[in-house]
Design a protein around this motif. Structure first.
Motif, PDB file in Angstrom:
ATOM      1  N   GLU A 105      30.633  32.101  24.945  1.00 26.38           N
ATOM      2  CA  GLU A 105      30.682  33.315  24.138  1.00 26.38           C
ATOM      3  C   GLU A 105      31.840  34.232  24.516  1.00 26.38           C
ATOM      4  OE1 GLU A 105      26.937  35.295  24.166  1.00 26.38           O
ATOM      5  OE2 GLU A 105      25.850  33.626  23.227  1.00 26.38           O
ATOM      6  N   TYR A 106      32.559  33.876  25.576  1.00 23.88           N
ATOM      7  CA  TYR A 106      33.715  34.691  25.964  1.00 23.88           C
ATOM      8  C   TYR A 106      34.764  34.661  24.861  1.00 23.88           C
ATOM      9  CZ  TYR A 106      38.144  35.961  28.127  1.00 23.88           C
ATOM     10  OH  TYR A 106      39.366  36.515  28.394  1.00 23.88           O
ATOM     11  N   SER A 107      35.366  35.821  24.580  1.00 24.07           N
ATOM     12  CA  SER A 107      36.339  35.939  23.500  1.00 24.07           C
ATOM     13  C   SER A 107      37.670  36.467  24.035  1.00 24.07           C
ATOM     14  CB  SER A 107      35.808  36.880  22.415  1.00 24.07           C
ATOM     15  OG  SER A 107      36.833  37.238  21.520  1.00 24.07           O
ATOM     16  N   PRO A 108      38.723  35.624  24.075  1.00 19.28           N
ATOM     17  CA  PRO A 108      40.044  36.127  24.471  1.00 19.28           C
ATOM     18  C   PRO A 108      40.516  37.260  23.563  1.00 19.28           C
ATOM     19  CG  PRO A 108      40.055  33.719  24.302  1.00 19.28           C
ATOM     20  CD  PRO A 108      38.754  34.179  23.757  1.00 19.28           C
ATOM     21  N   LEU A 109      40.193  37.162  22.273  1.00 18.58           N
ATOM     22  CA  LEU A 109      40.600  38.208  21.336  1.00 18.58           C
ATOM     23  C   LEU A 109      39.944  39.539  21.674  1.00 18.58           C
ATOM     24  CD1 LEU A 109      42.018  39.168  18.785  1.00 18.58           C
ATOM     25  CD2 LEU A 109      40.074  38.303  17.461  1.00 18.58           C
ATOM     26  N   ARG A 110      38.654  39.503  21.952  1.00 18.89           N
ATOM     27  CA  ARG A 110      37.950  40.736  22.305  1.00 18.89           C
ATOM     28  C   ARG A 110      38.485  41.299  23.622  1.00 18.89           C
ATOM     29  NH1 ARG A 110      33.222  39.020  21.151  1.00 18.89           N
ATOM     30  NH2 ARG A 110      32.539  38.381  23.223  1.00 18.89           N
ATOM     31  N   HIS A 111      38.842  40.393  24.546  1.00 17.68           N
ATOM     32  CA  HIS A 111      39.423  40.825  25.824  1.00 17.68           C
ATOM     33  C   HIS A 111      40.742  41.563  25.582  1.00 17.68           C
ATOM     34  CE1 HIS A 111      39.963  39.503  30.313  1.00 17.68           C
ATOM     35  NE2 HIS A 111      40.195  40.787  30.143  1.00 17.68           N
ATOM     36  N   CYS A 112      41.578  41.008  24.711  1.00 19.30           N
ATOM     37  CA  CYS A 112      42.853  41.669  24.382  1.00 19.30           C
ATOM     38  C   CYS A 112      42.625  43.041  23.763  1.00 19.30           C
ATOM     39  CB  CYS A 112      43.657  40.797  23.428  1.00 19.30           C
ATOM     40  SG  CYS A 112      44.425  39.348  24.182  1.00 19.30           S
ATOM     41  N   ARG A 113      41.697  43.098  22.841  1.00 13.73           N
ATOM     42  CA  ARG A 113      41.427  44.374  22.166  1.00 13.73           C
ATOM     43  C   ARG A 113      40.862  45.406  23.127  1.00 13.73           C
ATOM     44  NH1 ARG A 113      38.880  41.854  16.563  1.00 13.73           N
ATOM     45  NH2 ARG A 113      40.896  41.546  15.478  1.00 13.73           N
ATOM     46  N   SER A 114      40.031  44.952  24.058  1.00 11.86           N
ATOM     47  CA  SER A 114      39.445  45.904  25.007  1.00 11.86           C
ATOM     48  C   SER A 114      40.490  46.505  25.932  1.00 11.86           C
ATOM     49  CB  SER A 114      38.349  45.222  25.827  1.00 11.86           C
ATOM     50  OG  SER A 114      38.896  44.330  26.777  1.00 11.86           O
ATOM     51  N   ARG A 115      41.599  45.773  26.143  1.00 15.93           N
ATOM     52  CA  ARG A 115      42.675  46.283  27.000  1.00 15.93           C
ATOM     53  C   ARG A 115      43.794  46.908  26.168  1.00 15.93           C
ATOM     54  NH1 ARG A 115      39.024  45.840  29.717  1.00 15.93           N
ATOM     55  NH2 ARG A 115      38.779  44.707  31.689  1.00 15.93           N
ATOM     56  N   ASN A 116      43.614  46.896  24.850  1.00 19.21           N
ATOM     57  CA  ASN A 116      44.551  47.538  23.932  1.00 19.21           C
ATOM     58  C   ASN A 116      45.984  47.025  24.094  1.00 19.21           C
ATOM     59  OD1 ASN A 116      44.925  49.395  21.785  1.00 19.21           O
ATOM     60  ND2 ASN A 116      45.869  50.856  23.204  1.00 19.21           N
ATOM     61  N   VAL A 117      46.130  45.709  24.290  1.00 16.46           N
ATOM     62  CA  VAL A 117      47.470  45.145  24.450  1.00 16.46           C
ATOM     63  C   VAL A 117      48.136  44.971  23.086  1.00 16.46           C
ATOM     64  CG1 VAL A 117      46.883  43.984  26.603  1.00 16.46           C
ATOM     65  CG2 VAL A 117      46.645  42.743  24.441  1.00 16.46           C
ATOM     66  N   PHE A 132      40.616  30.044  21.563  1.00 20.73           N
ATOM     67  CA  PHE A 132      41.877  30.617  21.107  1.00 20.73           C
ATOM     68  C   PHE A 132      42.018  30.574  19.588  1.00 20.73           C
ATOM     69  CE2 PHE A 132      43.356  29.507  25.509  1.00 20.73           C
ATOM     70  CZ  PHE A 132      43.592  30.811  25.900  1.00 20.73           C
ATOM     71  N   ALA A 133      41.113  29.879  18.911  1.00 25.38           N
ATOM     72  CA  ALA A 133      41.204  29.775  17.457  1.00 25.38           C
ATOM     73  C   ALA A 133      41.177  31.157  16.807  1.00 25.38           C
ATOM     74  CB  ALA A 133      40.063  28.913  16.911  1.00 25.38           C
ATOM     75  N   GLU A 134      40.354  32.060  17.340  1.00 23.74           N
ATOM     76  CA  GLU A 134      40.278  33.393  16.764  1.00 23.74           C
ATOM     77  C   GLU A 134      41.561  34.186  17.003  1.00 23.74           C
ATOM     78  OE1 GLU A 134      36.971  35.351  18.508  1.00 23.74           O
ATOM     79  OE2 GLU A 134      37.840  35.435  20.528  1.00 23.74           O
ATOM     80  N   MET A 135      42.274  33.868  18.108  1.00 21.46           N
ATOM     81  CA  MET A 135      43.560  34.518  18.364  1.00 21.46           C
ATOM     82  C   MET A 135      44.573  34.128  17.289  1.00 21.46           C
ATOM     83  SD  MET A 135      43.538  36.335  21.293  1.00 21.46           S
ATOM     84  CE  MET A 135      45.215  36.327  21.910  1.00 21.46           C
TER      85      MET A 135
END
Length: 337
Positions: A105-117, A132-135
């Protein structure tokens, strides 16, 4: 005048936790509430950190790095020089997104958004390691290193893996070698498949037999080079030359050759891949494929910057040339070969 997020919460009529969720771009906050909090932030020009600054200015000037190899990996250390120079020129900071969770359930996209990169750099992963598909379908510009993933805002940069190994085979064939073995690196990976294709093409180009038994599926480590060579040398007609998918594997080949009493390059020629520092200090110094890691690092940031500044800019599909560095680990095929 607001001094902290408690003041923002009070002015917006929400809880402190809601302000924190808005500033970290978490979901599950209503549009109305989010806009009310952002309006207070803008009105009061509250910019205590890069996250809040990004909310006000529309850009955090921060890029995120997903990395599996570790910061001390010799490959990444060389890559870092190019990354660093380009970061300084473009005015970005780079943060290491180390808190990766391998849970499905880990989401790289959500991680990026949470760090506002503003963009993401991905290195050391395979296609199905994370979601990474969602990225690929997101608005966040992303550059993959050594992984051919593509999307409207995502592209990749890699070395000429096919041409590199093909050229190494050509060089050894020119020295008279006919039985050339290959220590591959993770044949189920992107660069593993490309380097394997380079070996196949090189052997066919030289008119040499393509034998599956001359291929060992390693994992880029010194141990895999050692194990592969012990296996090769047990055969009735062992190879007179071995090409490796990494310098570390080539060092393992040299270990096994020395243990067997073989001379390099008198009895066995060896070629590595990467040109990391160890290749200069093996005995003899290792002939190897030099990747232009500085250029890869530099251009990766340049491509991200371009996609951030120009939303319609095409994502990269960049193949960087390599160079075969001739040192002391290769020689003519021994007459007994």
């Amino acid at each position: 005048m607001v001094r902290n997020i408690r003041d923002i919460a009070k002015a917006a009529g929400v809880s402190v936790s809601t302000v924190s969720k808005v500033m970290n771009n978490y979901p599950h906050v209503s549009t109305e509430t989010r806009e009310r909090v952002l309006e207070v932030i803008r009105k009061e020009k509250f910019v205590p950190n890069s996250t809040a600054r990004g909310l006000v200015m529309g850009s955090s000037r921060t890029l995120g790095l997903f990395l599996t190899t570790g910061l001390s990996n010799p490959f990444f250390v060389q890559l870092l020089a190019g990354l660093e120079e380009s970061l300084k020129e473009s005015g970005y900071d780079l943060i290491y997104l180390a808190q990766i969770d391998w849970h499905p359930e880990y989401s790289p996209l959500r991680h990026c958004r949470s760090r506002n990169v503003d963009g993401a750099l991905v290195f050391g992963f395979q296609r199905h390691d994370l979601n990474f598909a969602e990225m690929l379908e997101s608005e966040i510009p992303t550059v993959f290193i050594d992984l051919d993933m593509r999307g409207p805002r995502a592209g990749y940069i890699t070395s000429d893996n096919v041409g590199s190994i093909q050229g190494a085979v050509r060089y050894l064939a020119g020295l008279g070698h006919h039985r050339i073995a290959f220590v591959a690196g993770q044949l189920d990976s992107f660069i593993g498949r490309l380097r394997m294709e380079g070996y196949r093409r090189g052997m066919e180009e030289a008119g040499l037999s393509y034998r599956p038994e001359d291929i060992y599926d390693g994992d880029f480590t010194r141990e895999s080079g050692y194990i592969a060579t012990r296996d090769f040398l047990r055969r009735e007609s062992p190879p007179t030359a071995i090409i490796c998918s990494s310098d570390m594997s080539a060092a393992g080949v040299m270990d096994a050759a020395a243990e067997a009493g073989l001379s390099i390059p008198g009895d066995l020629s060896v070629i590595g891949f990467d040109d990391i520092e160890i290749s200069r200090y093996t005995q003899p110094p290792l002939t190897t494929v030099r990747q232009d890691l500085y250029t890869i690092g530099r251009e990766a940031i340049e491509y991200l910057d371009r996609m951030i500044r120009m939303p319609d800019a095409p994502p990269p599909e960049r193949i960087v040339p390599t160079e075969l560095i001739i040192r002391g680990s290769c020689g003519p095929c021994p007459e007994s070969g």
